[in-house]
Design a protein around this motif. Structure first.
Motif, PDB file in Angstrom:
ATOM      1  N   ILE A 296       0.798  -1.268  -0.126  1.00 27.40           N
ATOM      2  CA  ILE A 296       0.054  -0.043   0.018  1.00 27.40           C
ATOM      3  C   ILE A 296       0.928   1.253   0.073  1.00 27.40           C
ATOM      4  CG2 ILE A 296      -2.121  -0.999   1.287  1.00 27.40           C
ATOM      5  CD1 ILE A 296      -0.883   0.175   3.786  1.00 27.40           C
ATOM      6  N   SER A 297       0.242   2.321   0.027  1.00 26.97           N
ATOM      7  CA  SER A 297       1.262   3.667  -0.119  1.00 26.97           C
ATOM      8  C   SER A 297       1.735   4.056   1.345  1.00 26.97           C
ATOM      9  CB  SER A 297       0.491   4.784  -0.513  1.00 26.97           C
ATOM     10  OG  SER A 297      -0.870   5.171   0.429  1.00 26.97           O
ATOM     11  N   VAL A 298       2.677   4.602   1.389  1.00 26.41           N
ATOM     12  CA  VAL A 298       3.462   4.896   2.631  1.00 26.41           C
ATOM     13  C   VAL A 298       2.462   5.809   3.507  1.00 26.41           C
ATOM     14  CG1 VAL A 298       5.614   4.560   2.043  1.00 26.41           C
ATOM     15  CG2 VAL A 298       4.688   6.696   1.663  1.00 26.41           C
ATOM     16  N   GLY A 299       1.663   6.765   2.678  1.00 28.12           N
ATOM     17  CA  GLY A 299       0.500   7.609   3.247  1.00 28.12           C
ATOM     18  C   GLY A 299      -0.606   6.922   3.874  1.00 28.12           C
ATOM     19  N   LEU A 300      -0.944   5.740   3.323  1.00 33.15           N
ATOM     20  CA  LEU A 300      -2.379   4.887   3.812  1.00 33.15           C
ATOM     21  C   LEU A 300      -1.655   4.115   4.821  1.00 33.15           C
ATOM     22  CD1 LEU A 300      -4.783   3.782   3.635  1.00 33.15           C
ATOM     23  CD2 LEU A 300      -4.233   2.187   2.066  1.00 33.15           C
ATOM     24  N   ALA A 301      -0.372   3.624   4.827  1.00 30.24           N
ATOM     25  CA  ALA A 301       0.255   3.017   6.015  1.00 30.24           C
ATOM     26  C   ALA A 301       0.042   3.793   7.266  1.00 30.24           C
ATOM     27  CB  ALA A 301       1.489   2.539   5.897  1.00 30.24           C
TER      28      ALA A 301
END
Length: 266
Positions: free
Chosen positions: A176-181
């Protein structure tokens, strides 16, 4: 727990009173990615993103890590982050064995994990024997200045217990994207959900109707395990597909995925 303070641009001054808990009498400040210290006491962001403060406390000290986060690009390791990695190899002797752990999509592509850095691993007999390909849930304990790699640990630094860290058996790993994480980890507690007007994360919404285990790595990876491959895939799909949806659209999309899953299992 990490707390998002607000959006900053390069050169914006960062007032320390905005990131340090008011109850902290003698705080220890640690600078993470995206920040710059100009002596004696000026801290500036060097990239645009969300200013985030992560505070960890012990009976004697309280440490606040300040860093600038964004949704794009590669993950930059920071102390106290939780990550999901894959064991690549083992090196060292029997008494001092280490594992090289791959951290995809990271500015540091691999980390070092000591065989002794597990809960209940005081002696060689109780230490795990991890094979290449093993998935581990770990915490960034330090950054090695000599090697330029993160040093990893697989136990809770406050209690010394396993607390979910270590080998992740079974299940599936997805990106997943680092932002979503970051957002999933921010909303992983009741206090964080309350601060977000009571809105639950997609993981909590899924957990209302499906039974599964999940681990979220700050490096943009998730591990999901359940009693069926179909449920595991459905959970991963829901998390990946709802990243940019509004809260109500996310709820509707999750309900649709769960309904299709239940229909297929009849």
């Amino acid at each position: 727990m990490a707390t998002q303070i607000g959006v900053v641009l390069p050169g914006d001054p960062i007032p320390l009173d905005s990131v340090i808990p008011p109850s902290t009498s003698e705080p220890v400040i640690q600078l993470g990615p995206g920040t710059l210290h100009i002596p004696p006491s000026t801290i500036l962001p060097v990239r645009a993103g969300a200013l985030t403060a992560s505070t960890t406390s012990t009976p004697t000290t309280s440490t606040t890590t300040i860093y600038v986060d964004n949704s794009t690009g590669r993950y930059t390791p920071a102390v106290h982050d939780v990550v999901i990695g894959t064991v690549a190899s083992r090196f060292g002797d029997l008494e001092n064995a280490y594992y090289r752990v791959l951290l995809p999509s990271s500015t540091a592509p691999q980390g070092i994990l000591a065989a002794s850095a597990f809960a209940n691993a005081a002696s060689r007999k109780t230490r795990p024997n991890l094979l290449p390909g093993t998935v581990v849930y770990a915490r960034v304990a330090a950054m090695s200045l000599a090697l330029g790699e993160p040093e990893l640990e697989c136990f809770d630094e406050r209690t010394g217990k396993e607390a979910g860290f270590g080998e992740l058996k079974g299940g599936m790993v997805a990106d997943i994207s680092v932002g979503l994480a970051r957002r999933l980890l921010l909303l992983s507690s009741a206090a964080a959900a309350k601060a977000n007007s009571g809105r639950l994360s997609v993981v909590d919404v899924l957990g209302q109707t499906l039974a599964f285990e999940i681990a979220v790595g700050r490096n943009g990876r998730i591990w999901v395990n359940s009693d069926s491959c179909a449920t595991t895939v459905a959970v991963i799909r829901a998390i990946q597909e709802t990243e940019f949806m509004t809260y109500h659209d996310m709820q509707d999309h999750v309900a649709k995925i769960v309904k299709n899953l239940q229909r297929s299992q009849k």
